[in-house]
Design a protein around this motif. Sequence first.
Motif, PDB file in Angstrom:
ATOM      1  N   GLN A 205       7.384 -60.541 -33.842  1.00  0.00           N
ATOM      2  CA  GLN A 205       7.650 -61.102 -32.152  1.00  0.00           C
ATOM      3  C   GLN A 205       8.655 -61.178 -30.872  1.00  0.00           C
ATOM      4  OE1 GLN A 205       3.763 -61.409 -30.463  1.00  0.00           O
ATOM      5  NE2 GLN A 205       3.492 -60.397 -31.967  1.00  0.00           N
ATOM      6  N   LEU A 206       9.529 -61.724 -31.833  1.00  0.00           N
ATOM      7  CA  LEU A 206      11.164 -61.272 -31.255  1.00  0.00           C
ATOM      8  C   LEU A 206      10.918 -59.856 -30.226  1.00  0.00           C
ATOM      9  CD1 LEU A 206      13.362 -63.356 -33.575  1.00  0.00           C
ATOM     10  CD2 LEU A 206      12.272 -64.159 -31.930  1.00  0.00           C
ATOM     11  N   VAL A 207      10.758 -59.101 -30.715  1.00  0.00           N
ATOM     12  CA  VAL A 207      10.734 -58.073 -30.030  1.00  0.00           C
ATOM     13  C   VAL A 207       9.920 -57.512 -28.895  1.00  0.00           C
ATOM     14  CG1 VAL A 207      11.338 -55.354 -30.486  1.00  0.00           C
ATOM     15  CG2 VAL A 207      12.438 -56.831 -31.430  1.00  0.00           C
ATOM     16  N   LYS A 208       8.648 -57.931 -29.724  1.00  0.00           N
ATOM     17  CA  LYS A 208       7.328 -57.731 -29.145  1.00  0.00           C
ATOM     18  C   LYS A 208       6.927 -58.220 -28.217  1.00  0.00           C
ATOM     19  CE  LYS A 208       4.782 -55.003 -33.228  1.00  0.00           C
ATOM     20  NZ  LYS A 208       3.895 -55.319 -34.106  1.00  0.00           N
ATOM     21  N   ASN A 209       7.059 -59.555 -27.818  1.00  0.00           N
ATOM     22  CA  ASN A 209       6.644 -60.283 -26.886  1.00  0.00           C
ATOM     23  C   ASN A 209       7.599 -59.845 -26.333  1.00  0.00           C
ATOM     24  OD1 ASN A 209       6.089 -62.409 -25.686  1.00  0.00           O
ATOM     25  ND2 ASN A 209       4.715 -63.206 -26.817  1.00  0.00           N
ATOM     26  N   PRO A 210       7.243 -59.617 -24.662  1.00  0.00           N
ATOM     27  CA  PRO A 210       8.405 -59.558 -23.603  1.00  0.00           C
ATOM     28  C   PRO A 210       9.281 -60.712 -23.374  1.00  0.00           C
ATOM     29  CG  PRO A 210       6.124 -59.153 -22.787  1.00  0.00           C
ATOM     30  CD  PRO A 210       6.191 -58.894 -24.190  1.00  0.00           C
ATOM     31  N   PHE A 211       8.202 -61.861 -23.111  1.00  0.00           N
ATOM     32  CA  PHE A 211       8.991 -62.753 -22.750  1.00  0.00           C
ATOM     33  C   PHE A 211       9.519 -63.997 -23.611  1.00  0.00           C
ATOM     34  CE2 PHE A 211       4.014 -62.594 -21.429  1.00  0.00           C
ATOM     35  CZ  PHE A 211       4.589 -61.813 -20.208  1.00  0.00           C
ATOM     36  N   LEU A 212       9.643 -63.611 -24.947  1.00  0.00           N
ATOM     37  CA  LEU A 212       9.827 -64.530 -26.000  1.00  0.00           C
ATOM     38  C   LEU A 212      11.232 -63.033 -26.593  1.00  0.00           C
ATOM     39  CD1 LEU A 212      10.030 -66.843 -27.869  1.00  0.00           C
ATOM     40  CD2 LEU A 212       9.372 -65.176 -29.601  1.00  0.00           C
ATOM     41  N   PHE A 213      11.627 -62.029 -26.213  1.00  0.00           N
ATOM     42  CA  PHE A 213      12.726 -61.242 -26.066  1.00  0.00           C
ATOM     43  C   PHE A 213      13.386 -61.567 -25.111  1.00  0.00           C
ATOM     44  CE2 PHE A 213      14.188 -56.840 -25.053  1.00  0.00           C
ATOM     45  CZ  PHE A 213      15.615 -56.771 -26.032  1.00  0.00           C
ATOM     46  N   LYS A 214      13.395 -61.773 -23.838  1.00  0.00           N
ATOM     47  CA  LYS A 214      13.884 -61.676 -22.878  1.00  0.00           C
ATOM     48  C   LYS A 214      14.653 -62.933 -22.897  1.00  0.00           C
ATOM     49  CE  LYS A 214      13.605 -60.046 -18.376  1.00  0.00           C
ATOM     50  NZ  LYS A 214      14.389 -59.795 -18.066  1.00  0.00           N
ATOM     51  N   CYS A 215      13.568 -63.955 -23.411  1.00  0.00           N
ATOM     52  CA  CYS A 215      14.829 -65.474 -23.335  1.00  0.00           C
ATOM     53  C   CYS A 215      15.566 -65.814 -24.701  1.00  0.00           C
ATOM     54  CB  CYS A 215      13.333 -66.682 -23.731  1.00  0.00           C
ATOM     55  SG  CYS A 215      12.273 -67.013 -21.622  1.00  0.00           S
ATOM     56  N   SER A 216      15.212 -64.562 -25.217  1.00  0.00           N
ATOM     57  CA  SER A 216      16.248 -65.199 -26.984  1.00  0.00           C
ATOM     58  C   SER A 216      17.508 -63.779 -26.815  1.00  0.00           C
ATOM     59  CB  SER A 216      15.197 -64.297 -28.002  1.00  0.00           C
ATOM     60  OG  SER A 216      14.138 -65.139 -28.735  1.00  0.00           O
ATOM     61  N   VAL A 217      17.251 -63.239 -25.924  1.00  0.00           N
ATOM     62  CA  VAL A 217      18.642 -62.100 -25.540  1.00  0.00           C
ATOM     63  C   VAL A 217      18.806 -63.033 -24.978  1.00  0.00           C
ATOM     64  CG1 VAL A 217      19.496 -60.847 -24.834  1.00  0.00           C
ATOM     65  CG2 VAL A 217      17.690 -60.147 -26.292  1.00  0.00           C
ATOM     66  N   LEU A 218      19.115 -63.721 -23.932  1.00  0.00           N
ATOM     67  CA  LEU A 218      19.422 -64.832 -23.013  1.00  0.00           C
ATOM     68  C   LEU A 218      20.072 -65.851 -23.847  1.00  0.00           C
ATOM     69  CD1 LEU A 218      17.845 -64.430 -19.597  1.00  0.00           C
ATOM     70  CD2 LEU A 218      19.661 -62.915 -19.875  1.00  0.00           C
ATOM     71  N   MET A 219      19.374 -65.713 -24.300  1.00  0.00           N
ATOM     72  CA  MET A 219      19.953 -67.680 -25.438  1.00  0.00           C
ATOM     73  C   MET A 219      20.849 -67.372 -25.995  1.00  0.00           C
ATOM     74  SD  MET A 219      19.395 -70.905 -24.621  1.00  0.00           S
ATOM     75  CE  MET A 219      20.849 -71.224 -24.845  1.00  0.00           C
ATOM     76  N   LEU A 220      20.758 -66.079 -26.850  1.00  0.00           N
ATOM     77  CA  LEU A 220      21.191 -65.903 -28.022  1.00  0.00           C
ATOM     78  C   LEU A 220      23.064 -65.533 -27.644  1.00  0.00           C
ATOM     79  CD1 LEU A 220      21.597 -65.030 -31.147  1.00  0.00           C
ATOM     80  CD2 LEU A 220      21.559 -62.385 -29.970  1.00  0.00           C
ATOM     81  N   VAL A 221      23.151 -64.785 -26.002  1.00  0.00           N
ATOM     82  CA  VAL A 221      24.377 -64.661 -25.728  1.00  0.00           C
ATOM     83  C   VAL A 221      24.750 -65.867 -25.604  1.00  0.00           C
ATOM     84  CG1 VAL A 221      25.588 -62.820 -24.158  1.00  0.00           C
ATOM     85  CG2 VAL A 221      23.823 -61.909 -25.728  1.00  0.00           C
TER      86      VAL A 221
END
Length: 392
Positions: A205-221
Amino acid sequence: MLSGALSWPFLRLYLLVLLYFSANSILNVIIPLQSGTLGASNTTIGIIMGAYLFTTMFFRPWAGQIIQKHGPIKVLRIILMINGVALILYTFTGLGGYLAARMLQGVSTAFFSMALQIGIIDALPEKDRSQGISLYSLFSYIPGIIGPMLALGIWQTDDMSYFTFVMIAIAASTILFGYSAKMDNDQSAANHIKQRENIFKSFNQLVKNPFLFKCSVLMLVASIIFGAVTTFIPLYAVQLEDGNAGIYLMIMAATVVFARFTLRKKIPSDGKWHSTFMMGTMFLLAIGTQCVSFSITGGVAFFYLGAIFIGIAQAIIYPTLTTYLTFVLPQTNRNVLIGLFIAMADLGVSLGGVIMGPVADLFSYSSMYMVCSVLGAAMVLFAHDRRNHFIR
């Protein structure tokens, strides 16, 4: 009478958070300095510092399931004992002991933070969620106002017995306060019982869920940048004329605390994606790290200005993204997916030391912070989204 996120039961949890994280504000200064004295390279220092949240990230998926099985209080008491052992381990070991202690801290933090944050999210009504998350984060940063200066004071005395005393005092007080804490059974436990799905099935879901993906990338960086700042500022400040790591970290922590408290009602809590708000926040982060990078030639004023910009960004990013996810993620496995998001924050801070350490070794601290600024600028573009997502 105080109510909602500021009621007494929640204030008691915030105070426990303050005690628990007070050691890190000291260790974030002492460990890099002491490791450098012991001959460690920036790469080694980055690995030691990064081991803490990397371990947290690794153990976080099991935290919710174990808390569900054994109950939050029993688990809380055990992890506070583990954390106490880690703090005492710092007082009589070298680099290898520091790595082991960081990993022990990481294990305990995985369970501690998951129990408290999920409990706060589930216990508060929707309109108070962002305030509760902001206050949790605020109390975890309050020690950072005094801790860095205390750490430098300990370091400059050349008598590490003071360090030993402080670590033992923090370990003991946290355990005593934690043992007296009480948690009522809330809907968090019920939600976990419903979530029998294997947590590892949710990783896609980190990749498939668009909401989770966007938030996770922003948070990771963003967390990579925060990790690089925390790990190497004590060493970078030594190279600056009139630079003081304690003052820098104190300014940044004070800014986080002030911004988290004053802006807690401004953080969106409507389930919509606010592009301008997030783009502006990431821009502040990029400008802040560029100020830190430029300070080697521009002077110490840019150094401390960077602390303010980075502090404001740090105050906003995590509670904003976490609150947004509580609205847009599916209720059936929301807590599991939020746990994965928090794990991305842990991974980012860890990578901030592990990845940026070799960059500093190959080039310089200033160049390394310039790389961080470029990453922040890239996230300004990534945060843009014309759609206002809202899912119930």
